[in-house]
Design a protein around this motif. Structure first.
Motif, PDB file in Angstrom:
ATOM      1  N   UNK A   1       0.926  -1.222  -0.221  1.00  0.00           N
ATOM      2  CA  UNK A   1       0.451   0.256  -0.034  1.00  0.00           C
ATOM      3  C   UNK A   1       1.192   1.371  -0.022  1.00  0.00           C
TER       4      UNK A   1
ATOM      5  N   UNK B   1       9.379  11.376  -4.051  1.00  0.00           N
ATOM      6  CA  UNK B   1      10.703  11.472  -4.442  1.00  0.00           C
ATOM      7  C   UNK B   1      10.751  11.388  -2.973  1.00  0.00           C
TER       8      UNK B   1
ATOM      9  N   UNK C   1      -1.916  -1.386  -4.097  1.00  0.00           N
ATOM     10  CA  UNK C   1      -2.979  -0.729  -4.037  1.00  0.00           C
ATOM     11  C   UNK C   1      -1.907   1.128  -3.777  1.00  0.00           C
TER      12      UNK C   1
ATOM     13  N   UNK D   1      -4.993   7.333  -0.571  1.00  0.00           N
ATOM     14  CA  UNK D   1      -5.687   8.122  -0.370  1.00  0.00           C
ATOM     15  C   UNK D   1      -3.853   9.345  -0.585  1.00  0.00           C
ATOM     16  N   UNK D   2      -3.367   8.493   1.242  1.00  0.00           N
ATOM     17  CA  UNK D   2      -2.798   9.281   1.580  1.00  0.00           C
ATOM     18  C   UNK D   2      -1.464   8.787   2.545  1.00  0.00           C
TER      19      UNK D   2
ATOM     20  N   UNK E   1      -1.706   8.418   5.454  1.00  0.00           N
ATOM     21  CA  UNK E   1      -2.403   7.681   6.851  1.00  0.00           C
ATOM     22  C   UNK E   1      -3.683   6.448   6.081  1.00  0.00           C
ATOM     23  N   UNK E   2      -3.701   6.784   5.230  1.00  0.00           N
ATOM     24  CA  UNK E   2      -4.167   5.165   4.395  1.00  0.00           C
ATOM     25  C   UNK E   2      -3.638   4.284   4.137  1.00  0.00           C
TER      26      UNK E   2
ATOM     27  N   UNK F   1      -2.874   2.876   7.384  1.00  0.00           N
ATOM     28  CA  UNK F   1      -4.079   1.853   8.625  1.00  0.00           C
ATOM     29  C   UNK F   1      -4.419   0.865   7.638  1.00  0.00           C
ATOM     30  N   UNK F   2      -3.952   0.629   5.800  1.00  0.00           N
ATOM     31  CA  UNK F   2      -4.726   0.101   5.229  1.00  0.00           C
ATOM     32  C   UNK F   2      -3.905  -1.790   5.578  1.00  0.00           C
TER      33      UNK F   2
ATOM     34  N   UNK G   1      -2.327  -1.337   8.316  1.00  0.00           N
ATOM     35  CA  UNK G   1      -2.709  -2.388   9.778  1.00  0.00           C
ATOM     36  C   UNK G   1      -4.173  -3.225   9.382  1.00  0.00           C
TER      37      UNK G   1
ATOM     38  N   UNK H   1       1.072   8.374  13.708  1.00  0.00           N
ATOM     39  CA  UNK H   1      -0.553   7.225  14.512  1.00  0.00           C
ATOM     40  C   UNK H   1      -0.323   6.512  14.813  1.00  0.00           C
TER      41      UNK H   1
END
Lengths: 486, 350, 87
Positions: free
Chosen positions: B24, B29, B50, B53-54, B56-57, B60-61, B63, B86
């Motif tokens: 993920x 760069x 995949x 979108x960020x 952060x995502x 968590x993916x 996770x 986080x």
């Protein structure tokens, strides 16, 4: 007979604080327990308890995993749709439920919910909207109504300060991928029964592989609204429902385009290990040679404008070095500048292991255009070599302490029939002058390095032409400083 | 047969032989080639890629995928790793295994895309909130980008931790010959994971421990795990340390430069040596202390592309010896000669 | 919706686990047949809990679904007349 009882998808006891407890941690009259019960009942009904994974959010329902006798994962605030996405990519057959409150989904987690929805993840999202932050004691939520008093809007939410309450179903239905978007309410008994049907449908959609389903549940928070449970339900109907219309926004009932596309994908799993090793291993065998003579460290800067094959000439050189059993590094100029303008590659070839891959004092500069010689001529070590494309460079090097070769590489390449190979002409000229890489190796590596195999012959002609040119045009020797020992 | 490839591409080759199944990522760069190669190789080898979108995502993916039992990874650079803080904390709390590649660039803020080693503190000391550590490997070549990434998945599963490959813009961007290992690793059985089966229905992935006693017990358990890692996986390389009175300590790209510097010093008759940590958590502090306490080391030069972050750890390991800090910032990378010049200058300052 | 039982030997009723009720009264207000009331006694949680009182229950389940507690309410349909007393 028992007609309605505690669903089996709940644990018998909830071991959150001590053993044997059977009540939830929710306040009297809270909507969460009602929604939990509908979900648990649907899990039972569809017989999917073993394969259900329940994503607990951050918020009042953070402890949902104490209640649902399913697989459980507790997620960071707002991130459950991303977590669900990760699990979805691992288990095709899991039934994944993302249960989120308004702060979680409509505040901190807006990016995650929108993108999971937009990808059409085959998951079910239950969004419990009670227009306030419950667990932290009653602060403003993204869905708090205008004028609604909370701890952080003590005089009521103001549009001027906080904007308007956000409609998540409206946002969801602006996306094409979700197959089912509905807002329901827990305002009274009949509404509760409607909500139950929505919960069932949203879960069934996932089990049937139909796609992303989103159910928003308007839910009472009597404690933080400072109302009795029944007054809270009345307030919900009179205030929340007008702001958040209770209706079905989308219900395709059939697999969405994303689900259809996904189902059509080749389901073949991981390839066998031996196949993987073959794929990752060397795809091409180049006959190697061992150099017998000591080669001084070659620090080569190849420079030109984007599209001249600057980087690929460097790669070709490094590949030749490997074929001669030497250490090699190649470092591109990278970042924004690689999209237009100048480009350069640093190549170091050595019999010893190589330290920094950056060439700041080249022993050889291969200059494909004018700006390159302007930029890097000064950095060449005394006694070093400059190989310059005289088709595009109208001056000889100003340095008097370097060797140089002015070769009309672009014209030679054009005459042979492929102007794009001027880089190979220059590289071959360098090879012919320095004796490295061996011309033979260069000729062997080119067929492997080129992606367009129909250009191999033309490129080999470039090599011949360069060798011929160098033989006929001796390298200009330094006029000032003596040749350094190399 | 060795193949010429970027360190970033070598990461993906290493990941695939390391048994990674889920990538993920989010482009940045100088780490993007990892995502490019993963987007190419993962799907056509039956694995999953995949673009999140960020960051952060993405974390968590990871996770979710790690919680579901997969060997999963991402790659980024400092600004992206900051966003993952986080998730990294949650992953540590929930004891999930995963692999993160940080191809360091210059910071703080957006900084620039040239190499620094200034994510050292963020990555080595944890990065997110709470008591936790990541295992951190520091490759100094494209070959090690491959080998360490492959190994990282075994370490991640063995200890149920995040394993970082702490790289930099040069190690990631440069091409070098790489020999791809010829055996594929696989994940062990993970009875604790969410398998969406009756056997795993009781499993819970969480980082919450509501009672202070439970949280304390959990944190002490993590601490014991990190101590065990120190005993079992601390790794480093030594050159000329037998009789060295001047010890260079450097990792990653600067270790390569220091090797050249040390070789030159030896040629001049100076008894210099190099200790190159291959893990910076756990840190080879015991070995450094040994070299100082039991060997002839009189001074240490720590060469880093940051303002002395690892030097702090070296000084802690060897409080009795003078630790010189040879630092370059902003994406500037010294030559061996520049290292020697600064070393001489610092030594003269005593 | 369920209709009233025809067989007079059986009846519908709601069993409320007094230990699990938080006294929110939602079931009381939701029941269309007004079968439930809040009693005066307190349970161990400190709530005055709901009781089933009237015989007009249709076992419609509205109280069950409205109740926020997973196990507080069980709805019986066509149970033998002596069933509730036996509980």
């Amino acid at each position: 007979m028992i007609k309605h009882k505690k669903p089996d998808a709940f644990y018998d006891t909830f071991e959150r604080k001590g053993a044997g407890q059977q009540t939830t941690h929710y306040c009297p009259g809270c909507g969460h327990g009602t929604v939990h019960k509908m979900i648990a009942e649907a899990i039972d009904e569809f017989g999917v308890r073993d394969r259900t994974i329940f994503c607990s959010p951050v918020g009042c329902s953070v402890f949902a995993y104490y209640y649902f006798d399913t697989g459980n994962i507790q997620c960071a605030h707002g991130r459950a749709p991303a977590v669900a996405t990760g699990m979805r990519r691992v288990h095709d057959d899991a039934v994944i439920i993302s249960y989120q409150g308004d702060g979680d989904l409509a505040g901190i987690g807006t990016a995650e919910i929108i993108h999971a929805a937009n990808r059409g993840e085959n998951i079910t999202v239950f969004f419990v909207n009670n227009a306030i932050y419950g667990m932290t004691g009653g602060q403003m939520a993204p869905t708090t109504l205008i004028g609604q008093q909370t701890l952080t809007t003590p005089t009521g939410r103001s549009a001027a300060t906080d904007g308007n309450p956000i409609g998540m179903c409206e946002l969801m239905s602006a996306l094409s991928a979700p197959v089912y978007v509905e807002r329901v309410s827990l305002g009274d008994g009949n509404r509760v029964l409607k909500a139950r049907r929505a919960v069932r449908k949203a879960l069934k959609n996932q089990i049937d592989g139909v796609g992303f389903s989103f159910v928003e549940i308007l839910s009472p928070c009597p404690i933080n609204w400072k109302l009795t449970p029944m007054d809270a339900r009345k307030w919900l109907i009179e205030n929340l429902e007008p702001a958040f219309p209770v209706k079905s926004f989308r219900d395709t009932g059939t697999p969405g385009a994303v689900a259809t596309a996904r189902a059509a994908r080749d389901p073949s799993g991981p390839i066998p290990d031996d196949e993987m090793v073959r794929l990752l291993g060397s795809q091409s065998e180049i006959e190697t040679i061992d150099r017998v003579t000591g080669l001084p460290e070659q620090r080569v800067k190849v420079a030109g404008f984007g599209g001249q094959g600057v980087l690929s000439a460097g790669i070709l050189l490094a590949n030749c070095a490997i074929s001669e059993g030497l250490h090699a590094t190649w470092l591109p100029s990278y970042g924004p500048e690689m999209r237009g303008g100048t480009a350069n590659a640093s190549v170091i070839v050595s019999e010893e292991s190589i330290g920094s891959p950056l060439v700041d004092e080249p022993t050889t500069l291969i200059a494909l255009n004018g700006p390159s010689i302007d930029a890097f001529e000064g950095s060449v070590v005394p006694g070093g070599l400059i190989v310059a494309n005289s088709s595009l460079i109208d001056r000889e090097p100003a340095r008097s302490d370097v060797r140089y070769c002015m070769i009309p590489a672009s014209k030679i390449a054009q005459d042979i029939g492929f102007q794009g190979a001027a880089n190979v002409v220059l590289l071959a000229a360098y090879a012919a002058i320095e004796g490295f890489p061996a011309i033979d190796i260069l000729r062997r590596v080119i067929p492997h390095a080129l992606k367009k195999k129909n250009l191999v012959d033309l490129n080999l002609q470039m090599v011949d032409a360069a060798v011929e040119f160098v033989a006929e045009h001796p390298v200009a020797a330094p006029s000032a400083a003596p040749l350094p020992v190399r | 047969m060795k193949q010429l490839m970027k360190g970033n591409e070598a990461v993906v080759h290493g990941a695939l032989v390391g048994g990674a199944t889920h990538f993920f990522g989010y482009p940045i760069t100088p780490a993007s080639e990892i995502a490019h190669a993963a987007a190419d190789f993962f799907p056509r080898t039956g694995r999953h890629f995949l673009q999140a979108e960020s960051e952060v995502a993405a974390i968590n993916m990871i996770y979710g995928a790690a919680g579901a039992g997969a060997r999963t990874m991402t790659a980024s650079s400092g600004p992206g790793v900051s966003l993952m803080a986080e998730g990294l904390s949650y992953i540590a709390g929930a004891e999930l295994p995963c692999v993160i590649v940080d191809v360091q660039r210059a910071g703080p803020g957006l900084g620039n895309i040239w190499p620094e080693q200034s994510d050292y503190n963020m990555v080595v000391k944890g990065g997110g909130h709470g008591n936790y550590h990541n295992a951190v490997y520091v490759p100094n070549s494209a070959q090690e980008m491959c080998d360490m990434t492959a190994h990282a998945f075994d370490i991640a599963d063995r200890y149920r931790v995040t394993v970082f490959i702490l790289s930099d813009a040069y190690i990631g961007q440069m091409m070098e010959p790489v020999e791809i290992p010829d055996s594929v690793h696989h994940a062990p059985a993970k009875p604790w994971a969410l398998g969406a089966t009756s056997e795993t229905r009781d499993n819970l992935i969480t980082s919450i421990h509501m009672s202070t006693a439970d949280q304390a017990a959990h944190n002490w358990k993590l601490k014991a795990k990190y101590d065990q890692m120190e005993a079992e996986i601390t790794d480093w390389e030594e050159v000329f340390t037998d009789d060295a009175d001047t010890l260079f300590v450097a990792f990653g790209i600067t270790a390569r430069i220091c090797l050249t510097a040390v070789q030159r010093l030896r040629a001049r008759g100076v008894r210099a040596g190099l200790l190159r940590p291959k893990t910076v958590f756990p840190f080879p502090r015991t070995r450094i202390a040994e070299l100082v306490d039991q060997g002839p080391v009189r001074e240490i030069a720590v060469v880093e592309l940051n303002d002395g972050m690892m030097a702090d750890d070296v000084q802690l390991a060897a409080p009795s010896v003078r630790v010189h800090r040879l630092n370059w910032l902003g994406g500037q990378v010294p030559t061996a000669e520049q290292v020697l010049e600064m070393a001489a200058q610092k030594a003269g300052q005593r | 919706m369920a209709t009233a039982p025809i067989n007079t030997n059986v009846r519908n009723f709601v069993r409320i686990d007094s230990c699990l009720c938080k006294g929110c009264k939602v079931c009381v207000e939701t029941c269309p047949k007004h079968c439930l009331v809040i009693g005066s006694k307190m349970n161990q949680l400190g709530y005055q809990y709901a009781r089933f009182e009237k015989e007009t229950c249709t076992a419609c389940g509205l109280c069950f679904y409205s109740c926020p507690e997973p196990g507080a309410i069980t709805v019986y349909r066509n149970e033998p007349a002596d069933r509730e007393d036996a509980e």
